[in-house]
Design a protein around this motif. Structure first.
Motif: not given
Length: 181
Positions: A68-74, A94-97, A110-111
């Motif tokens: 799975d993935s969510y935003q900037n996470n895997s 993490p700073s971009a999430t 994310p930016p």
């Protein structure tokens, strides 16, 4: 890059939790998640349990890879024979999430990252969570953690679905993370 590792019991109850950062390529080994990510990471991992139930029947291996993935996470998963799940959340930046900026029902991205940061992150494992190098590093990490988990659960005083509080187990997970991630 930051990681959140969790072991989830057979009743979807949390058994173990650990945040850490990369130790490869000059990483400091410390997690760089934002303060609001502490609860969000647990939420994201537990939300991915639905994906584990779908993927487990389509895969013959215990290591289910990226599920799975969510935003900037895997999210990567290893399933034990007793249906205990090892979940690893990987976040390259993490700073971009934007956890606190997310509202249900909307999709936010994310930016964009700076070019220098993108160049550095391309060499990191989580830059491509589906790459063979990443999958192999996570598979070996999960295998070593599983071996430590089995030794921990062989303790005659350990009961199934009991929270793992052993400092030796925690240090072995940290050592495996430092070695492979």
């Amino acid at each position: 890059m930051s990681y959140h590792f969790a072991i989830v019991g057979t009743r979807d109850n949390p058994l173990f939790d650990l945040d850490f950062g990369t130790s490869k390529l000059g990483g400091d080994g410390l997690s760089h998640f934002k303060p609001e990510a502490a609860h969000m990471n647990q939420f994201i991992l537990h939300a991915s349990l639905d994906m584990v139930e779908e993927v487990q029947w389509a895969n013959k291996d215990l290591y289910l890879k990226k599920i799975d993935s969510y935003q900037n996470n895997s999210i990567h998963c290893f399933l034990t024979a007793t249906n205990v799940k090892f979940l690893l959340l990987m976040n390259p930046d993490p700073s971009a999430t934007p956890y606190s900026q997310h509202t249900p029902g909307t999709t936010t991205s994310p930016p964009p990252r700076a070019a220098a940061n993108a160049k550095h992150s391309a060499t990191l494992l989580a830059a491509n969570p589906s790459s063979p190098q990443t999958e192999e590093a996570v598979r070996v990490f999960m295998g070593e953690v599983y071996e430590s988990y089995v030794k921990c659960t062989l303790n005659p005083f350990y009961r199934a679905n009991q929270i793992i509080t052993s400092p030796i187990f925690r240090s072995r997970v940290q050592a495996a993370a430092k070695k492979y991630l």
